[in-house]
Design an enzyme around this catalytic site. Structure first.
Site, PDB file in Angstrom:
ATOM      1  N   ASP A  85     -48.646 -20.756  21.269  1.00  0.00           N
ATOM      2  CA  ASP A  85     -47.720 -21.548  20.707  1.00  0.00           C
ATOM      3  C   ASP A  85     -47.329 -21.004  19.335  1.00  0.00           C
ATOM      4  O   ASP A  85     -47.766 -20.002  18.665  1.00  0.00           O
ATOM      5  CB  ASP A  85     -48.166 -23.096  20.550  1.00  0.00           C
TER       6      ASP A  85
HETATM    7  C1  BGC Z   1     -43.665 -25.889  19.811  1.00  0.00           C
HETATM    8  C2  BGC Z   1     -43.248 -25.305  21.316  1.00  0.00           C
HETATM    9  C3  BGC Z   1     -41.921 -24.366  21.351  1.00  0.00           C
HETATM   10  C4  BGC Z   1     -42.098 -23.503  20.464  1.00  0.00           C
HETATM   11  C5  BGC Z   1     -40.913 -22.611  20.360  1.00  0.00           C
HETATM   12  C6  BGC Z   1     -43.522 -24.675  18.888  1.00  0.00           C
HETATM   13  O1  BGC Z   1     -43.601 -25.482  17.478  1.00  0.00           O
HETATM   14  O2  BGC Z   1     -44.807 -26.362  19.904  1.00  0.00           O
HETATM   15  O3  BGC Z   1     -43.404 -26.532  22.232  1.00  0.00           O
HETATM   16  O4  BGC Z   1     -41.780 -24.036  22.536  1.00  0.00           O
HETATM   17  O5  BGC Z   1     -42.266 -23.970  18.898  1.00  0.00           O
HETATM   18  O6  BGC Z   1     -39.715 -23.300  19.906  1.00  0.00           O
END
Ligand code: BGC
Length: 772
Positions: free
Chosen positions: A298
């Site tokens: 993530d």
């Molecule tokens: C989120 C993800 C997301 C990623 C990219 C993160 O902060 O938890 O779900 O896909 O950012 O934007």
């Protein structure tokens, strides 16, 4: 040369170029099997180029998390040119994707195409309802179609890969990200996961190479939805039983449906951050489940292992993440800096890097990116696809199916014995109240990075399509009072009541008051946890003030999570759960209010009576003292409020009514492996054609581990004409009757089971059988 000759000459030169390419770059030979093409390519790659494939950078535009100061745009461009970037996220539009893809393909030594990722959470530009709302449809075909619409638009703007579906089960309405998932139940969540994965990717792996499909990503692996107290990014501390039986099944279903990527999560599990968790990523995902796609971290979650206190520095974080099976580093800016050195010093085996790179390349080959890196970069297609009529029709259909009718008490304004809804189409004075009714932005919901501001059809606009009534709008009070400097974050909760009087005036002279109240689209989503589940700002006060002058209120709720509205549930005669329904919100709401669509949604998550009940979910476990048999205080309950939810999981009304009769099971005793066939007659006993979700719950009376009081194990969405009866048959097999023990083994144990069939989790017809 005439045109034909030109075309033939063109084709010949294309063939010649591609033959030359294939000779120079044998991995470009389409006829070779993918694994062989990967071998051929990897043989040519330096260690740094391999690490580059594991590095993902954010585009230079959108930010969905804190940005590491080390990685500035200039450096990112340099790394791109050096072949040190395997993927980019949040680059949007054909022009921008083409620009970065061109660098990767035409300016780097090996010309390996990027895979472009994006959070296509409920559509790209033409937005569907938020995922939680879609789950309320219990309509898997519709959900799959909605993902297809999203894939259609995303693939038309250069995107190859969505960071979805979010398959996090959660029991806590305080958590802002419940809006992104399918609710509280692993069984429903698994079905929705399959619908979304196949909607994005197609039904087979070969479909990935098509022009209008994109790779999907099951996230957040794992247990992120169990953040303590519903506070985003918070500690997770759950039992093995919960992990195996409630958290993992939707991920497993996604893997079995062929999802090509997983994203890990921000939380710890048993003290180990998911990003550094070998048990989750290597033992379960890549081991037991045989997953051969790749895992992306993530946003900055590799680096965050330092803040968790699990790694002393970036090098150690990288080492732990790679060893644990995190294949791609999203925006931590660590693999690209640390990983090659870790391999050279022997701290990370090169074989692990090779395995990660092979997985990433595999998905790129499957997507057809080596055959045509610009396959999703056709500006003509982009123009024709974005906001197309068909896509708008698709999201409107999904929006109507996502609405849940929570209350429609008999009213003198309705037909004999019926509620206010559906509204009469003429001769009525209707007061429409609430700032959200006239909002074209909020209904788009959270996670709408690519959609343009103010592009939703508002409820006011939707209701204005019905011209037979006299419609007057008054906002009553604002919900937002401005914006902060940081990413235009809205500031909520005005205290200004100066609009109350005008609203009361129109309400007093109306036949019916429609009030659109609830949360703004940006009051749920990532980083937006709440400790109250009430109507934000002065909306509750507004509701009560209006009620004093006219109690014929239809309350239309907008929200990204369950709200706790005990006063409204008692006093307001009609309540419609309209979530954040996306681009076509106003049309969907108006068609439901006027009865052109009979609502059929059922809640995928429990609505508590008050926030103190959280976490609350239907498939809880019995305590040793479940009832007050002896009339004393020593039983499991609250002294100030009932322990049941306000509106239970699976609940949702229709303008018609359904009667359940003749619950039958084909036998009373079964051997392991035999199918238990359950049937029931459902009759539409009301005045409208309608749809009903017939739900089957089981309870295992006694097992080697305590089992939930009820578990959804089957459902079917049926259409019933007024007066019609259908026999619905649902089948239980070992797959539904067993459970996981604390070591992750699946057990099907003999014993007695209760079953319940009905239109909600709180009541239905009951029977039982024995498994020998
Ligand atoms: C989120 C993800 C997301 C990623 C990219 C993160 O902060 O938890 O779900 O896909 O950012 O934007």
């Amino acid at each position: 040369m005439n045109t034909n000759k030109l075309i033939i000459a063109g084709i010949f030169s294309l063939i010649t170029i591609s033959t030359m390419n294939a000779q120079k770059k044998p991995h470009l030979d389409k006829k070779k099997p993918i694994e062989e093409r990967i071998d051929l390519l990897m043989k040519q790659m330096t260690l740094e180029e391999k690490v580059g494939q594991m590095n993902q950078y954010n585009g230079f535009w959108e930010v969905t998390g804190p940005v590491p100061k080390e990685g500035n745009a200039e450096l990112k461009y340099k790394h791109l040119r050096d072949g040190w970037v395997g993927s980019m996220l949040s680059v949007r539009g054909v022009k921008e994707v083409k620009a970065v893809q061109k660098i990767a393909v035409e300016e780097t030594r090996l010309g390996i195409p990027l895979i472009i990722g994006f959070d296509v959470i409920h559509g790209y530009k033409t937005l569907s309802p938020i995922p939680l709302a879609e789950a309320a449809s219990w309509d898997m075909e519709a959900i799959k179609k909605s993902a297809q619409v999203a894939a259609d638009e995303a693939s038309a703007v250069g995107i190859n890969w969505t960071f979805g579906p979010n398959v996090d089960v959660s029991h806590d309405a305080r958590w802002g990200r419940v809006m992104e998932g399918a609710g509280e139940d692993a069984y429903l969540g698994s079905k929705v996961a399959i619908a979304r994965v196949t909607g994005f990717q197609g039904d087979t792996r070969a479909d990935l190479a098509k022009i209008n499909t994109i790779a999907a990503c099951a996230k957040h692996f794992a247990a992120y939805g169990f953040a303590e107290a519903g506070r985003d990014y918070n500690t997770v501390d759950i039992s093995n039983s919960r992990l195996y039986n409630e958290v993992l099944p939707p991920f497993h279903a996604a893997a079995e449906a062929g999802v090509r990527t997983f994203m890990n999560s921000f939380n710890i599990l048993n003290g180990i951050p998911a990003t550094g968790n070998s048990f989750l990523q290597r033992d379960i995902l890549k081991g037991k489940w045989n997953f051969d796609g790749f895992v992306v971290s993530d946003w900055a979650s590799v680096r965050e292992m330092i803040a968790h206190g699990f790694a002393k520095d970036g090098a150690e974080a990288t080492q732990k993440a790679v060893i644990a099976g995190s294949d791609m580093d999203m925006e931590s800016y660590l693999y690209v800096v640390e990983l090659a050195n870790l391999v050279k010093s022997g701290k990370v085996k090169e074989a692990l890097v090779d395995d990660a790179v092979r997985r990433i390349l595999r998905v790129k080959f499957e997507l057809g990116l080596f055959d045509d890196p610009y396959k999703n970069c056709d500006e003509k297609r982009e123009k024709a696809t974005i906001g197309s009529k068909a896509n708008n029709a698709g999201v409107l259909d999904m929006a109507k199916k996502s609405i849940v009718l929570l209350k429609n008490a008999p009213s003198p304004l309705g037909r004999a014995g019926e509620g206010i809804l559906p509204l009469q189409k003429s001769g009525q004075k209707i007061a429409l109240i609430g700032a959200l009714a006239n909002d074209k932005n909020s209904p788009l919901g959270s996670w709408r990075i690519a959609s343009d501001d103010n592009t939703a059809v508002s409820v006011l606009e939707g209701m204005q399509q019905y011209k037979g009534n006299q419609l007057t709008f008054e906002k009553g009070a604002d919900l937002t009072v401005g914006k902060t400097a940081f990413v235009d974050e809205l500031v909520f909760n005005t205290t200004d009541k100066s609009g109350f009087d005008a609203a009361k005036k129109v309400a007093a002279s109306a036949d019916v008051v429609v009030m659109v109240l609830g949360e703004h689209g940006f009051q749920s989503g990532e980083g937006r946890s709440r400790t109250n589940l009430d109507l934000p700002g002065v909306q509750q006060e507004l509701l009560e003030e209006i009620y004093k002058v006219n109690s014929n209120i239809v309350l239309v709720l907008n929200n990204g999570r369950p709200l706790a509205l005990p006063w409204a549930a008692t006093h307001i005669p009609a309540i419609v759960e309209a979530w954040h329904l996306g681009t076509q919100t106003g049309n969907a709401v108006a068609q439901v209010l006027y009865g052109d669509y009979n609502p059929s949604g059922k809640l995928p998550i429990s609505f508590p009576r008050n926030v103190g009940q959280c976490p609350i979910y239907y498939n809880n476990y019995s305590t040793g003292r479940p009832t007050n048999g002896e009339g004393n205080v020593f039983w499991s309950h609250y002294t100030d409020v009932e322990k049941t939810p306000q509106f239970p999981f699976g609940f949702g009304l229709s303008y018609t009514t359904f009667d359940y009769k003749n619950l039958k099971i084909n036998k009373t005793a079964f051997a392991k492996g035999e199918s238990v066939v359950v049937s029931v007659d459902v009759t539409n006993s009301g005045n409208y054609d309608g749809k009903e979700v017939v739900q089957l719950y089981i309870h295992d009376d006694a097992a080697s581990l305590a089992r939930p009081v009820k578990e959804l194990k089957g459902f079917e969405l049926i259409n019933l004409k007024k007066g019609e009866t259908k026999t619905v048959t649902l089948t239980l097999t070992d797959k539904e009757l067993g459970f996981y023990d604390n070591d992750g083994n699946y057990l099907v144990e003999p014993g007695t089971f209760k079953i319940m069939v009905g239109g909600s989790s709180d009541k239905g017809l009951e029977s039982g059988f024995e498994l020998k």
